[in-house]
Each structure stands twice: as structure tokens, then as C-alpha cells.
Design a protein around this motif. Structure first.
Motif, PDB file in Angstrom:
ATOM      1  N   SER A 757       0.829  -1.209   0.000  1.00  0.00           N
ATOM      2  CA  SER A 757       0.000   0.000   0.000  1.00  0.00           C
ATOM      3  C   SER A 757       0.865   1.262   0.000  1.00  0.00           C
ATOM      4  O   SER A 757       0.589   2.231  -0.718  1.00  0.00           O
ATOM      5  N   ALA A 758       1.941   1.245   0.809  1.00  0.00           N
ATOM      6  CA  ALA A 758       2.835   2.403   0.868  1.00  0.00           C
ATOM      7  C   ALA A 758       3.519   2.656  -0.468  1.00  0.00           C
ATOM      8  O   ALA A 758       3.863   3.793  -0.794  1.00  0.00           O
ATOM      9  N   LEU A 759       3.719   1.577  -1.254  1.00  0.00           N
ATOM     10  CA  LEU A 759       4.349   1.719  -2.572  1.00  0.00           C
ATOM     11  C   LEU A 759       3.338   2.000  -3.671  1.00  0.00           C
ATOM     12  O   LEU A 759       3.695   2.073  -4.839  1.00  0.00           O
ATOM     13  N   GLY A 760       2.072   2.144  -3.283  1.00  0.00           N
ATOM     14  CA  GLY A 760       1.037   2.500  -4.258  1.00  0.00           C
ATOM     15  C   GLY A 760       0.407   1.333  -4.979  1.00  0.00           C
ATOM     16  O   GLY A 760      -0.395   1.532  -5.900  1.00  0.00           O
ATOM     17  N   ASP A 761       0.726   0.089  -4.588  1.00  0.00           N
ATOM     18  CA  ASP A 761       0.154  -1.082  -5.257  1.00  0.00           C
ATOM     19  C   ASP A 761      -1.062  -1.545  -4.456  1.00  0.00           C
ATOM     20  O   ASP A 761      -1.009  -2.495  -3.681  1.00  0.00           O
ATOM     21  N   LYS A 762      -2.191  -0.877  -4.668  1.00  0.00           N
ATOM     22  CA  LYS A 762      -3.403  -1.157  -3.902  1.00  0.00           C
ATOM     23  C   LYS A 762      -3.935  -2.556  -4.169  1.00  0.00           C
ATOM     24  O   LYS A 762      -4.456  -3.229  -3.272  1.00  0.00           O
ATOM     25  N   ALA A 763      -3.811  -3.017  -5.420  1.00  0.00           N
ATOM     26  CA  ALA A 763      -4.325  -4.342  -5.761  1.00  0.00           C
ATOM     27  C   ALA A 763      -3.578  -5.434  -4.994  1.00  0.00           C
ATOM     28  O   ALA A 763      -4.191  -6.363  -4.444  1.00  0.00           O
ATOM     29  N   LEU A 764      -2.245  -5.332  -4.948  1.00  0.00           N
ATOM     30  CA  LEU A 764      -1.462  -6.325  -4.211  1.00  0.00           C
ATOM     31  C   LEU A 764      -1.769  -6.248  -2.723  1.00  0.00           C
ATOM     32  O   LEU A 764      -1.844  -7.276  -2.039  1.00  0.00           O
ATOM     33  N   ALA A 765      -1.959  -5.031  -2.208  1.00  0.00           N
ATOM     34  CA  ALA A 765      -2.287  -4.873  -0.794  1.00  0.00           C
ATOM     35  C   ALA A 765      -3.590  -5.604  -0.459  1.00  0.00           C
ATOM     36  O   ALA A 765      -3.676  -6.319   0.552  1.00  0.00           O
ATOM     37  N   GLN A 766      -4.587  -5.462  -1.306  1.00  0.00           N
ATOM     38  CA  GLN A 766      -5.868  -6.135  -1.076  1.00  0.00           C
ATOM     39  C   GLN A 766      -5.722  -7.650  -1.173  1.00  0.00           C
ATOM     40  O   GLN A 766      -6.345  -8.397  -0.414  1.00  0.00           O
ATOM     41  N   THR A 767      -4.886  -8.104  -2.120  1.00  0.00           N
ATOM     42  CA  THR A 767      -4.651  -9.551  -2.250  1.00  0.00           C
ATOM     43  C   THR A 767      -4.031 -10.113  -0.983  1.00  0.00           C
ATOM     44  O   THR A 767      -4.425 -11.171  -0.492  1.00  0.00           O
ATOM     45  N   ARG A 768      -3.036  -9.403  -0.434  1.00  0.00           N
ATOM     46  CA  ARG A 768      -2.394  -9.857   0.794  1.00  0.00           C
ATOM     47  C   ARG A 768      -3.389  -9.888   1.962  1.00  0.00           C
ATOM     48  O   ARG A 768      -3.387 -10.813   2.785  1.00  0.00           O
ATOM     49  N   THR A 800     -11.875  -1.384   4.277  1.00  0.00           N
ATOM     50  CA  THR A 800     -11.615   0.057   4.209  1.00  0.00           C
ATOM     51  C   THR A 800     -11.259   0.471   2.787  1.00  0.00           C
ATOM     52  O   THR A 800     -11.635   1.562   2.324  1.00  0.00           O
ATOM     53  N   ASP A 801     -10.551  -0.376   2.055  1.00  0.00           N
ATOM     54  CA  ASP A 801     -10.177  -0.079   0.670  1.00  0.00           C
ATOM     55  C   ASP A 801     -11.126  -0.715  -0.339  1.00  0.00           C
ATOM     56  O   ASP A 801     -10.857  -0.686  -1.552  1.00  0.00           O
ATOM     57  N   ALA A 802     -12.219  -1.322   0.136  1.00  0.00           N
ATOM     58  CA  ALA A 802     -13.163  -1.991  -0.759  1.00  0.00           C
ATOM     59  C   ALA A 802     -14.296  -1.044  -1.150  1.00  0.00           C
ATOM     60  O   ALA A 802     -14.437   0.060  -0.608  1.00  0.00           O
ATOM     61  N   SER A 803     -15.112  -1.506  -2.070  1.00  0.00           N
ATOM     62  CA  SER A 803     -16.256  -0.698  -2.527  1.00  0.00           C
ATOM     63  C   SER A 803     -17.346  -0.689  -1.469  1.00  0.00           C
ATOM     64  O   SER A 803     -17.374  -1.534  -0.567  1.00  0.00           O
ATOM     65  N   ALA A 804     -18.249   0.257  -1.617  1.00  0.00           N
ATOM     66  CA  ALA A 804     -19.355   0.357  -0.667  1.00  0.00           C
ATOM     67  C   ALA A 804     -20.225  -0.892  -0.715  1.00  0.00           C
ATOM     68  O   ALA A 804     -20.724  -1.366   0.316  1.00  0.00           O
ATOM     69  N   ALA A 805     -20.383  -1.467  -1.922  1.00  0.00           N
ATOM     70  CA  ALA A 805     -21.203  -2.677  -2.054  1.00  0.00           C
ATOM     71  C   ALA A 805     -20.579  -3.847  -1.284  1.00  0.00           C
ATOM     72  O   ALA A 805     -21.291  -4.619  -0.619  1.00  0.00           O
TER      73      ALA A 805
END
Length: 845
Positions: A757-768, A800-805
């Protein structure tokens, strides 16, 4: 002497716009032209050639080596401000393919005595390179030429043999080992260079690369397929070289000690009788250095006696004294009477004499190992010792009813205990449990209700607890420790100064400390404190005049106070924590004052100083924290330098370096973490089955990744993701060694999610985060607060980083987790969930 062509345009020579053709032309001139080199050397540092493309970070200097496979230039790394060595292939057919394979092989290898690839790229489209550390020193060939031969030179080669043994474990054959490819540093470090014709068995097709006369095996010279024992032949030839200055068989061989000569002969024998791998060769060389029995050597009777005399000088002196006394008292008739008597009772006395000597020598062995080898932490020596102990147990049966039966049973238990300790230190838990499985039957043959038997039973139970804890079964470990404490409670306190030392007081305190550690790690801080205080109380009325026992007692009392302080610190009672740490420091310093060379006490002083640093740091006193860490470093660094192979010392050095990274300048932290990872990886390589050691590596990798994220250097930030991936894999390896589930893998995944997340890779952060949730979901209940903590953190961060749905879809699960936290009275975890997910409103009942 060649001279510079008149048309050389020195302005263009230093231009970033230089064409590949022109650069190749000028490089060729620079190699062969004295004037060109003189002009280049005369230029100011900021005017020297800076190669564009992939190597723009390096300022090139003089050529420092040239061989059949390429050339090496000294260079300056502009980014990190250090000297490196750049290797480039020659411009000849097949050179680039071999060069690429060399880089690929070196990238697989991670060993302190194997050259490391720091960077790789292209100088230009036709010229690849890779960067490696710039090594100070000279080759082994130059060392021997300077007169450094014999045992000192032999010791220098041991790290290189270890490096090749490591490479062999990965199926990699070097194929060109020789003294010019071993580089010896100013502090005795030895590095294996030039892996240009190395191959991976089963993967690479052997190239037509050459071999070195005198160090290549006959099969390699004849063009036979590469096998591991080709390297063994070369290592054997190098052992002869360092002992007598030549690799050739000749009269000089007679100067080599017989056992080492046998090792060399076997290493350079025909394939089939040769050592199969460098690992086998290394083991025999280590046996020779430790004065053990060398497997390659056939001992004569005279040599066997000489070995016994060397290893047991005290016993030999006693025999010599007895012989002199007999010669003074006796004459011919006395001698005849003695001879007749000896013949008459030979059958009866021979067995008893042999067993008596065995008892005496085994006592000597146990005493020395327990207080020497164990302190050194030399598992390589201890491994060979296990083999000897097993043979001793197998070949020394105990006779029921014999007057010496009790002593032999005690020795048997002590030997089993030592074998168990060695196995546990290496992470071999199952063999340790097998050693312990025979203990109960042996204990049943000893007198019951005595301090000696209670002590031996408690020692076995403490080892069982450690093994069960390593297997991930804290309940069984706790039960074993409680049985140990109960066994000692039924006998009067005993402190013995001779060996065996049945010290029930010290053993009871150790059992209470071990039980407290289990309770503390299980979240039962109050119960842990009760156990620690019981450990401290065990010493109140027990006095001792034995210096060794007194020092051991002071060390244990310091450890008890340190643990009580850690619980106070965790509860944020910083004044109490600091008071306890000061008490621990007083005990540790008193131990050092009594025995200045007691390494365990010196290390404990450094450890307590680090704990004090953290405590004062929590109170906001950054300067005092830094001062305590500096004091600890002044003690620990010299101790570590004496024996970097000591596993316990290496572990504490990584802890100290992490503390230094926290208080030091941000620019210094990456270099400290490089040292941490080098030591931690080496520990894990030596003990791949030790849960604690493998877990330490994963923790160090995670901390390094977190530190690199904060670095100002882009390459360090990029490195953080790769290190995190390694940390996850290593923690999964530790998990596989356990029988029960724990939250370690999930916590590592969550740390790495924050790095991504700190490196800007939100997708990898969510996967972890999703992976962490999958790891813990099944166990996330009020009965397992560690799993519940990891799961609650993971789901709160994920949503927190997911969609409202998705938040809406997971609302019921969030409510379930909240209810579990409330039922477990985990107020801190509930507050943590609110901090991570401020958007969420739990349903309160």
C-alpha cells in the motif's frame, strides 16, 4: 608500446551520445594502449568515463583482472557511494551465453563465501555486465606464494569448502576451482570467485569451457559428464597446495599430518572411491580439526593410542605416574607375582577396567561439552558428537545388579539429554522426542524419591516441553513443565558443585521461567508473573560456595528480572519496567565481575541494555535510548567478532542491529538491514528445521521490507516488495514445521499488505489482506485471540479499501467479529478495528 591514434576524440570519449561502434573501438584502444590509460588516469574524477545505458550509475576505473572468461574493472557506485567490481565478457563466440548463465547461477546462491551479484545490465547493446562487491586482499595462490602455508592456510579454506558444499546441495558444480579463484580478505574471509563455467546438474548443457591443470579431475580432463565430485577433486588438490605449497604429489606430502593426508588422498582418488560431495569432505576436515576420528583414515594401533593420549592428557599423566611407581617398588619377583595375578583375574577385571575408564572419560566429555561446546554454539562440532554418543550408548550395555549400574544409568540419561539438546538446537524435533522416549524406562531403574532422580526427571521434562512447544503444542509443553515442578517439590533443595551437579534449586527456577514464558506468550501475563516470581523466590534460602554455580545463578536471576520488566513494559508501566531492567543489569554485571570471560553474562548485559533503551524510548527519551544502544553495541560487537558461527550470538546481533537502525540516521538503516539479513539467512540455512530460526528470518525480512519502504532510494523501495514475498514464503516454511495453526503467516501477510500500500500497489495490498483473512477465518473465535486479532485487522483493512457494495455485503461478518472480540474482552482489538475502519458502525447489544 602502442600509442593513441591521433584521431581519438577525447571529448566524444566522455560524451553520453557516443555511438556503440565508436565506444567499442575506444574500449579496445583503452585495453591495449598505455597512452590512453595514462590520459584517462590523469583526468579529474568527475571527468572520467560514465558509461550510459544500464550502467549509468557507475564510474569506471582501472582493470583489476583479466582471464579466459572475461575482464573485471574497478568502478564507483555513484548511488551508494562505494567501490564495486564490474565483470564483462570478452567479445568472442559464446561468451555472452556463458556470461548470462554465470549471472543466473550466482543469483541462486546465497552464502557468505560466494561472490554476490549486486546489479546486472548492459554497458551497451553488445556488452553485458554484472556488479559484485569490491574485495580487498589477494588470491589464495598469492597467500601461499607469500609463505602462508600449513594449518593457518588450511583454516582459511574451510569457508570455501562450506560454500561449495552449499552449492552442491543445490546441484551446482563450479568446475574451475583453483587457488586463483579463491580470494582471501584481510580478516581471513575467503570468497569463491569465477563461476563462469559452472552448471546446474539436470538443467544446463555443459559448455566447452576449459579446466585448470592440476585441479581438474581425470574424468573432467577426459571430457566426461560433470558431476559433483569433480569439485571434490579440485578441493583435495587445493588442500595439498595449502599444506605444502604445491598441488603435485611428491616428497612434500610427508610433511602433511597422516589423517589430513588420508583426506587429500580420498578427495583426489578415482571417482567412486572419492568423496561424493563437498559436504562429505567438509565433515571429515572438521573431524580432523576437532581431533575426531577421520573416516578416510585407517588408524594403526600406535596412532589410536597417540590420539587417546592427545585427547586425554590428564588420564595419560596418571597412567605414566603409576608406571613410574611400579618400576621403583618392583623387582623381578614382584613383577612375576603381578603377572601371575593379572592372568588369574584378567577375565574378571578387563571388563570392569574398561567400563571404569568409560565412566571417567564420559564424565569428562559431558562436563567439557556442557560448559565449552554448548557455550560456543558450534553445531557443526556437536553434530559429529551425536554420532559418537549414539555409538557409545549402543556399544556400552548396562549390566543389572552391577555396583556401577547407577552411575552408568545417570550417564546414559545425561548423554540422551545432550543429544536431545543438540537436536533441538538444530530444529530436529522428532529425533529429540525419540531420544526422550527412552528416558522414563531408564529413570524407573534409579532410586525413587531422591534429589538426583527428581533432578534428572525434571531435566527430561523441560526438554520435552521445549520439543512440544517447537511442534506447536503449548498445552503439552505446559503439562510437562508442571510435572517437572511437582517432581522437584517432593525433594529437599540440593546444590552440588561436582559433576554431575544435581542442582534442584537452579533447575526449579529454570522450570518456572520456562512455564512463565509459555504463559506470557499465550497472553496470560498475570499467571506468567506468578511463575517468574516463583523462580526468583527459589534462590532466597539456597546458598552456594561454588563459583560456577554462583555465576549461573546470577545470570538466571538477571533473566528473570528482564522478563518481569518486559511484562510491565507491555502493560505500559514504564517506570516499573525500567526498575526491573536496572535490577537485571545489576545481576548481569555482578556475573561479569565474578567471571570476566563468561560470554553468556556479557551478552545478557548487552541484552538488558537494549531492553532499557526500548523502555526509555517508549517514554520519549530518544537520546537516552540511543546511549543505551551504543553501550550494548560496544559489548556485543567484539563478542560476535570472536565467533560469528555462534547461533545465539548471531540472533542477538540481529536484534541489536535492528535497534540501531531505529535510532540511527535513516540513510544508515538499509546497510544495517543488509547485515541483519545476511546473518539471519545464514542461520536459517544451517538450521532449516528450526521453527524459531526460520521464524526469526521471516521477522527480519518483514522488518527490512518496512524499513526499505521509508528509504529515499528508489531501488531500495522496489526491493521491499521482493523481500516481503520472501518473508511470506519463509513464514509459511516455519508454519509447515509446526503441528498446530498460528497467526504468524497472517501477520506477515498483513505487514506486507501495508508495504504494498505504501508503494502505491493497492491491488497487491488487497490480495495480501484477503490471503490473511483466508489464513485465519476458520480460527477467528474468542478462544484463539491471536487468530482473532489477525482476522479482525485483516477484514477491517480490506473493507476500508473496498467498494461500498462489498462493505455492505460483509457487514454481518464484521458484526460477528465484533461480537467475538467483545466476548473475549479484547478492548484493545476493538479499538484497533475502530481506528482502521472509522466508517463502520457496529451493532451494539
Amino acid at each position: 608500446m602502442a600509442s593513441c591514434p591521433s584521431d581519438l576524440d577525447w571529448t566524444r570519449w566522455f560524451s553520453d551520445g557516443l555511438t556503440a561502434e565508436r565506444r567499442a573501438e575506444l574500449l579496445a584502444h583503452l585495453d591495449s594502449c598505455e597512452d590512453c590509460r595514462a590520459v584517462c588516469a590523469a583526468l579529474a574524477p568527475d571527468e572520467r568515463q560514465v558509461v550510459p545505458s544500464g550502467a549509468e550509475r557507475y564510474t569506471l576505473g582501472e582493470q583489476i583482472a583479466r582471464g579466459g572468461m572475461g575482464r573485471i574493472l574497478r568502478a564507483r557506485d555513484r548511488v551508494l557511494g562505494r567501490d564495486v567490481a564490474l565483470k564483462m565478457p570478452h567479445a568472442q563466440a559464446g561468451a555472452q551465453a556463458r556470461f548470462a548463465r554465470e549471472i543466473a547461477i550466482l543469483a541462486r546462491l546465497s552464502h557468505p563465501s560466494i561472490v554476490t551479484v549486486l546489479d546486472a545490465g548492459q554497458i551497451d547493446p553488445e556488452t553485458p555486465f554484472f556488479a559484485m562487491p569490491f574485495l580487498a586482499g589477494r588470491t589464495l595462490a598469492e597467500e601461499v606464494a607469500a609463505g602462508h602455508i600449513g594449518r593457518e592456510a588450511l583454516l582459511t579454506t574451510i569457508p570455501a569448502i562450506s560454500a561449495i558444499a552449499y552449492a552442491h546441495s543445490l546441484g551446482i558444480v563450479h568446475r574451475d576451482l583453483k587457488p586463483t579463484n579463491l580470494f582471501v580478505g584481510p580478516f581471513g574471509e575467503c570468497t569463491v570467485l569465477d563461476w563462469g563455467i559452472a552448471i546446474v546438474l539436470g538443467e544446463d548443457t555443459p559448455n566447452s569451457g576449459g579446466w585448470s591443470e592440476g585441479y581438474a579431475s581425470p574424468e573432467q580432463r577426459d571430457g566426461g559428464p560433470p558431476v559433483l565430485d569433480h569439485d571434490v577433486y579440485a578441493l583435495g588438490a587445493m588442500l595439498r597446495f595449502v599444506m605444502c605449497g604445491t598441488h603435485k604429489i611428491g616428497p612434500a606430502d610427508r610433511s602433511i599430518p597422516p589423517e589430513l593426508r588420508s583426506i587429500i588422498v580420498r578427495a583426489t582418488a578415482r571417482t567412486g572411491t572419492r568423496y561424493a560431495t563437498a559436504t562429505e569432505l567438509l565433515a571429515d576436515v572438521q573431524r580432523y580439526l576437532a581431533q575426531g576420528r577421520v573416516r578416510a583414515h585407517r588408524y594403526t594401533y600406535r596412532q589410536s593410542v597417540a590420539r587417546w593420549l592427545r585427547r586425554h592428557r590428564t588420564a595419560a599423566a596418571a597412567l605414566a605416574t603409576a608406571a613410574i611407581a611400579a618400576s621403583v617398588v618392583g623387582g623381578w619377583s614382584v613383577s612375576r607375582i603381578i603377572a601371575e595375578r593379572d592372568r588369574a583375574v584378567a577375565a574378571e577385571h578387563a571388563s570392569r577396567a574398561a567400563r571404569t575408564r568409560t565412566l571417567e572419560l564420559t564424565n569428562f566429555l559431558l562436563d567439557q561439552v556442557n560448559h565449552s561446546v554448548a557455550e560456543l554454539g558450534r553445531l557443526d562440532l556437536a553434530t559429529n558428537l551425536v554420532v559418537g554418543l549414539e555409538q557409545h550408548i549402543a556399544t556400552a550395555p548396562i549390566v543389572d545388579g552391577d555396583p556401577d549400574e547407577g552411575a552408568e544409568l545417570v550417564q546414559l540419561l545425561e548423554l540422551r539429554g545432550l543429544m536431545t539438546d543438540i537436536a533441538l538446537a538444530k530444529g530436529d524435533v522428532d529425533p529429540a522426542l525419540r531420544y526422550l522416549a527412552t528416558v522414563d524406562a531408564t529413570l524407573a531403574r534409579l532410586p525413587q524419591g531422591t534429589a538426583m532422580t527428581a533432578y534428572l526427571r525434571c531435566e527430561a521434562l523441560m526438554r520435552t516441553a521445549e520439543a512440544r512447544r517447537s511442534k506447536g503444542d503449548p498445552a503439552a509443553a505446559r503439562a510437562a513443565l508442571q510435572q517437572c515442578i511437582a517432581a522437584l517439590a517432593g525433594v529437599p533443595p540440593t546444590v552440588a558443585s561436582t559433576y554431575p551437579r544435581f542442582d534442584t534449586v537452579h533447575t526449579a527456577a529454570e522450570a518456572y521461567v520456562a512455564l512463565g514464558d509459555l504463559l506470557r506468550d499465550g497472553g496470560e501475563s498475570d499467571a506468567a508473573l506468578v511463575s517468574y516470581h516463583a523462580a526468583a523466590a527459589a534462590f532466597h534460602d539456597a546458598k552456594t560456595d561454588d563459583a560456577r554455580v554462583a555465576v549461573e545463578r546470577l545470570v538466571l536471576q538477571a533473566a528473570i528480572q528482564q522478563r518481569i520488566g518486559s511484562i510491565a513494559q507491555f502493560a505500559q508501566r514504564y517506570d516499573e519496567a525500567q526498575t526491573r531492567y536496572q535490577a537485571a543489569l545489576t545481576f548481569a554485571e555482578a556475573a561479569v565481575a565474578r567471571r570476566e570471560n563468561e560470554a553468556s553474562a556479557q551478552w545478557l548485559v548487552a541484552q538488558v541494555q537494549v531492553a532499557l533503551a526500548i523502555a526509555v524510548g517508549e517514554r520519549g527519551d530518544a537520546e537516552q535510548k540511543k546511549a543505551w544502544i551504543a553501550k550494548a553495541a560496544r559489548i556485543a560487537e567484539p563478542l560476535f567478532a570472536v565467533d560469528p558461527t555462534n547461533d545465539e550470538h548471531a540472533r542477538w546481533m540481529t536484534i541489536l542491529w535492528r535497534a540501531e537502525a531505529e535510532v540511527g540516521a535513516a540513510a544508515e538503516a538499509p546497510a544495517l538491514f543488509d547485515r541483519i539479513l545476511e546473518v539471519s539467512r545464514r542461520r536459517a540455512q544451517l538450521q532449516p528445521r528450526s521453527v524459531a530460526t526460520v521464524r526469526d528470518l521471516a521477522v527480519d525480512l518483514t522488518a527490512a521490507a518496512t524499513a526499505f519502504v521509508d528509504s529515499d532510494l528508489p531501488e531500495r523501495r522496489r526491493q521491499a516488495l521482493a523481500i516481503c514475498t520472501e518473508a511470506i514464503a519463509v513464514m509459511q516454511q516455519a508454519q509447515q514445521l509446526l503441528t498446530g495453526a498460528n497467526a504468524d503467516v497472517a501477520l506477515t501477510l498483513l505487514h506486507c499488505a501495508e508495504v504494498a500500500s505504501a508503494l502505491g500497489d493497492k491491488a497487491l495490498a488487497q490480495t495480501r489482506r484477503q490471503q490473511a483473512m483466508d489464513e485465519t477465518r476458520a480460527h477467528a473465535t474468542r478462544t484463539d485471540t491471536e487468530m482473532l486479532a489477525a482476522y479482525s485487522t485483516g477484514i477491517a483493512a480490506y473493507l476500508t479499501d473496498a467498494s461500498a457494495a462489498e462493505r455492505h455485503a460483509q457487514a454481518a461478518e464484521m458484526d460477528r467479529v465484533w461480537a467475538e472480540l467483545r466476548a473475549a474482552a479484547a478492548d484493545d482489538l476493538m479499538a484497533n478495528m475502530r481506528d482502521i475502519a472509522p466508517w463502520w458502525q457496529p451493532k451494539e447489544k
